[in-house]
Design an enzyme around this catalytic site. Structure first.
Site, short mmCIF file in Angstrom:
data_model
loop_
_atom_site.label_atom_id
_atom_site.label_comp_id
_atom_site.label_asym_id
_atom_site.label_seq_id
_atom_site.Cartn_x
_atom_site.Cartn_y
_atom_site.Cartn_z
N GLU A 170 0.82 -1.22 0.00
CA GLU A 170 0.00 0.00 0.00
C GLU A 170 0.85 1.28 0.00
O GLU A 170 1.19 1.82 1.06
CB GLU A 170 -0.93 0.01 1.23
CG GLU A 170 -1.86 1.22 1.26
CD GLU A 170 -2.73 1.31 2.51
OE1 GLU A 170 -2.46 0.61 3.49
OE2 GLU A 170 -3.68 2.10 2.51
N LYS A 212 -2.55 -2.04 -3.14
CA LYS A 212 -3.59 -1.18 -2.56
C LYS A 212 -3.21 0.26 -2.86
O LYS A 212 -2.18 0.75 -2.39
CB LYS A 212 -3.69 -1.43 -1.04
CG LYS A 212 -4.70 -0.53 -0.35
CD LYS A 212 -5.14 -1.12 0.99
CE LYS A 212 -6.03 -0.16 1.75
NZ LYS A 212 -6.72 -0.76 2.87
P1 13P Z 1 -8.92 4.43 4.43
O1 13P Z 1 -9.85 3.80 3.44
O2 13P Z 1 -9.60 5.05 5.60
O3 13P Z 1 -7.92 5.32 3.77
O4 13P Z 1 -8.10 3.24 5.10
C1 13P Z 1 -7.51 2.29 4.30
C2 13P Z 1 -6.26 1.84 4.89
O5 13P Z 1 -6.05 0.66 5.00
C3 13P Z 1 -5.27 2.83 5.32
O6 13P Z 1 -4.08 2.20 5.63
#
Ligand code: 13P
Length: 328
Positions: A170, A212
């Protein structure tokens, strides 16, 4: 877990119409969310809140996996997920630290990762998450931060794969700031391109990772609102220019967008890529706030609000699930 089990995990996470719930707020993050409602975060209250989410009737129709924070795993909340055939994921990074004494932040947590993974597997976790953040300004993100943070991310993915688990990668480009949509696209593309070069160099198996990603949108302080069609065009163009086709799935975070914004943007992205025009990846959601915000507010720490909060939660999930298929 052998190769077949890894493939099985990825196939299950990819189930049509389903997505991944991010419920892995760290202690500081859940404290912040609860404080905004006048609640005081503590392990027991965090547990009650998350139990409320996971025991929502029919949640398994829309969620294939949930990312947990270590606290929840140790509290036994994974058992609820197992009973609903929902896969257990775990946030494995240890949060952020200052990067070279600058204003930039880098993700830490590689040191004891391997040991932690063994413990998480024993609790039934089959996939993991590592989040890096990039703030956009005139001078940031710096090339040195991008290099170091992506290198750590690739090391994370390699270690997770060696344990037979699926790594969610991510790299979040933050919504904070007053940057334009064009600058967001430019920075996101640069980071993703470099990410895949480094993953390739470090021999990470791209067929068993999940990316992600943030959507491409202008900074929150820019005051500019872009329509879902523009968000979907710039987001898909960014993926097309940087994400190899070997990657099976891209899931989106909500990043501070309102629940409706995140839902409608996802819907437009799914619609625009319905003929796989931009790329073959399965596109889905892994929202945290956009799925939880309304339900958390309704719950407000009170036992008597559980049913109404669960109704709000499942309604949002249903919408997001339809958005993932471009059906709104
Ligand atoms: P949000 O959808 O609130 O951005 O959270 C996703 C997430 O995993 C942040 O690390």
């Amino acid at each position: 877990m052998n190769q077949t089990e890894t493939q099985h995990t990825i196939q299950q996470l990819l189930t049509l119409g389903k997505g991944i719930l991010a419920a892995d707020e760290s202690t500081p993050s859940i404290t912040k969310r609860f404080t905004s409602l006048g609640l005081v975060s503590a392990p027991e209250l965090n547990k009650q809140y998350r139990e409320m989410l996971f025991t929502t009737p029919e949640v398994e129709k829309y969620i294939s996996g949930v990312i947990l924070f270590e606290e929840s795993l140790k509290q036994g909340l994974g058992e609820i997920l197992k009973s609903k055939n929902i896969l257990i994921g775990i946030k494995v990074d240890q949060g952020l630290e200052s990067f070279n004494d600058t204003d930039e932040q880098i993700t830490k947590g590689l040191e004891e990762l391997s040991l932690h993974l063994d413990a998480y597997k024993a609790f039934g976790a089959s996939f993991t998450k590592w989040r890096a953040v990039y703030k956009i300004s005139d001078i940031y993100p710096s090339d040195s931060l991008i290099e170091e943070s992506l290198s750590r991310m690739a090391d994370y993915a390699k270690i997770v794969q060696s344990k037979g688990m699926i790594p969610i990668i991510e790299p979040e480009v933050l919504l904070d700031g007053n940057h334009t949509n064009t600058r967001c696209e430019e920075i996101t593309t640069k980071i993703l391109k470099r990410l895949f070069e480094i993953l390739y160099q470090k021999e990470v198996d791209l067929s068993t990772i999940i990316l992600k990603s943030s959507m491409v949108i202008p900074g929150k302080e820019s005051g500019v609102i872009v329509m879902p069609l523009e968000v979907s065009n710039s987001t898909l163009r960014t993926l097309q220019n940087s994400v190899p086709s070997k990657v099976p799935q891209v899931v989106f975070l909500s990043g501070g967008q309102t629940p409706d914004q995140a839902t409608f943007n996802l819907n437009e992205i799914a619609k625009l890529n319905s003929g796989k025009k931009f790329g073959p990846w399965d596109l889905s959601f892994s929202f945290g706030r956009a799925l939880q915000e309304e339900a958390m507010k309704e719950w407000n720490g009170k036992q008597e609000n559980i049913k109404s909060a669960q109704k709000i939660f499942i309604d949002r999930l249903q919408k997001v699930s339809r958005a993932r298929q471009g059906e709104l």
